[in-house]
Design an enzyme around this catalytic site. Structure first.
Site, PDB file in Angstrom:
ATOM      1  N   GLY A 110      -8.019 -23.959 -41.065  1.00 46.07           N
ATOM      2  CA  GLY A 110      -7.384 -24.968 -40.221  1.00 46.07           C
ATOM      3  C   GLY A 110      -7.989 -26.328 -40.443  1.00 46.07           C
ATOM      4  N   TRP A 145       1.997 -28.804 -30.550  1.00 45.85           N
ATOM      5  CA  TRP A 145       2.152 -28.748 -32.009  1.00 45.85           C
ATOM      6  C   TRP A 145       3.593 -29.015 -32.432  1.00 45.85           C
ATOM      7  CZ3 TRP A 145      -2.406 -29.374 -33.733  1.00 45.85           C
ATOM      8  CH2 TRP A 145      -3.505 -28.733 -33.160  1.00 45.85           C
ATOM      9  N   PHE A 194      -3.987 -19.220 -39.403  1.00 46.49           N
ATOM     10  CA  PHE A 194      -5.221 -18.459 -39.179  1.00 46.49           C
ATOM     11  C   PHE A 194      -5.034 -17.329 -38.163  1.00 46.49           C
ATOM     12  CE2 PHE A 194      -6.244 -22.754 -37.110  1.00 46.49           C
ATOM     13  CZ  PHE A 194      -5.591 -22.461 -35.923  1.00 46.49           C
ATOM     14  N   HIS A 219     -11.711 -25.029 -30.021  1.00 48.05           N
ATOM     15  CA  HIS A 219     -11.490 -25.561 -28.676  1.00 48.05           C
ATOM     16  C   HIS A 219     -10.016 -25.817 -28.366  1.00 48.05           C
ATOM     17  CE1 HIS A 219     -11.863 -30.113 -29.938  1.00 48.05           C
ATOM     18  NE2 HIS A 219     -11.045 -29.434 -30.714  1.00 48.05           N
TER      19      HIS A 219
END
Length: 347
Positions: free
Chosen positions: A186, A142, A235, A253
């Site tokens: 998300g 990320w 989240f 996932h």
């Protein structure tokens, strides 16, 4: 096809030339050219601007893999090629879109290209059980997206492309008429929520996403801005309350079992008893497209330390945070399922 005997099978599966030759085939658009009638190495080399002898050697190899049927024309002493059902998957208009995904030169795939050094470190991931993306690129996944806007844009475009394929079914196979307010947890740049709200004009929506994505989402969801709230946040923190359904699409996932439970737990905490969480995921035990599901499972391992899951896995994770798995519906999109949880009534 190559599965003639164990030796040739292992040679073909284990050789680094197998994925490379298939990608050369996709990049040069050889299946499309063969379909158009260019069926010899000479004709294909002329169309692609490549060396005839070298291209012929690649064509022979991928024919042994099953992409083409190779025949020797005794009169001309040239090999000719016909597409097989396997090779047809690499046609440009095939619904799988695999040709683009395998094309070395396609400008729309910087994200896929970025995956590949991490895939090459699978051995390290197997030894440690940890993601290896940071080893390959110097930053966790990320953070690397944030540092490379072009890569992040490619990633979000890929998510939107999946949304384009999912939403018509998602809008049809679930009872959205019974839902007043959906929270997309998300939800990326809002493409999925936009399409869902457009399909169901009575539905209101909230998009929860990281601050770095919200500005882009504001532009995308502008057509439904009167029914769509954008909330910048994580989240892993308390999520917006008031939703009848919390939608988590192609997200769990990305995370370990512990973190997936945290995400579901945040949704459960925001729900009133009897409220629902709808998860859209690829399932390992779906029975359809098992290689793609297993590929995605390994990709989650090396990129993020996440995993694809079975129905039983999802049932168990939900149960741990007060959610009962109450429905499951298969998408036509290979491997994907809609899984519904309901929050247990308080006693």
């Amino acid at each position: 096809m190559f599965r003639q005997d164990p030796l040739n099978t292992i040679l073909a599966l284990g050789s680094g030339f197998t994925p490379t030759a298939v990608r050369v085939t996709a990049t040069l658009r050889l299946p499309d050219l063969v379909e158009q009638g260019h069926r010899t190495a000479a004709a294909l080399a002329a169309e692609t601007g490549t060396d005839e002898q070298s291209l012929g050697r690649v064509l022979h190899y991928v024919s042994l893999l099953g992409l083409f049927e190779e025949t020797m024309d005794t009169a001309s002493r040239q090999r000719t090629y016909e597409l097989t059902d396997v090779g047809r998957v690499l046609l440009g208009d095939h619904p799988s879109n695999l040709r683009r995904w395998l094309d070395y030169e396609d400008p729309s795939r910087p994200m896929e290209a970025r995956f590949e050094p991490a895939v090459g470190r699978l051995m390290d991931a197997v030894r440690t059980g940890l993601p290896v993306y940071e080893q390959a690129h110097g930053r966790p996944f990320w953070k690397d997206l944030e540092a490379h806007p072009d890569i992040e844009k490619s990633f979000n475009t890929g998510i939107a492309r999946i949304a384009d394929r999912l939403v018509p079914e998602l809008a049809r196979i679930y009872d959205w008429a019974s839902v007043g307010h959906v929270v997309d947890v998300g939800g990326g740049n809002g493409s999925l929520l936009l399409k869902l709200l457009t399909e169901h004009p009575a539905l209101r929506g909230t998009l929860l996403e990281l601050p770095s994505v919200i500005d882009e989402a504001a532009g995308i969801t502008a057509p439904v801005a009167d029914r769509c709230e954008l909330v910048a946040g994580s989240f892993f923190e308390p999520v917006p309350t008031g939703g009848d359904v919390y939608l988590i699409a192609n997200t769990l996932h990305n995370w370990s079992d512990r973190d997936a439970a945290r995400i579901l737990g945040r949704c459960s905490a925001a729900l009133a008893p009897g409220g629902r969480v709808v998860v859209v995921e690829r399932l390992l035990d779906s029975g359809k497209d098992p290689v793609m599901a297993s590929y995605a499972d390994l990709l989650m391992l090396v990129l993020l330390g996440g995993r694809e899951r079975s129905m039983d896995d999802l049932r168990d994770i939900g149960a741990g945070v007060g959610l009962t798995l109450t429905d499951a519906r298969k998408f036509e999109l290979p491997g994907h399922w809609l899984v519904e949880y309901t929050k247990e009534e308080t006693r």
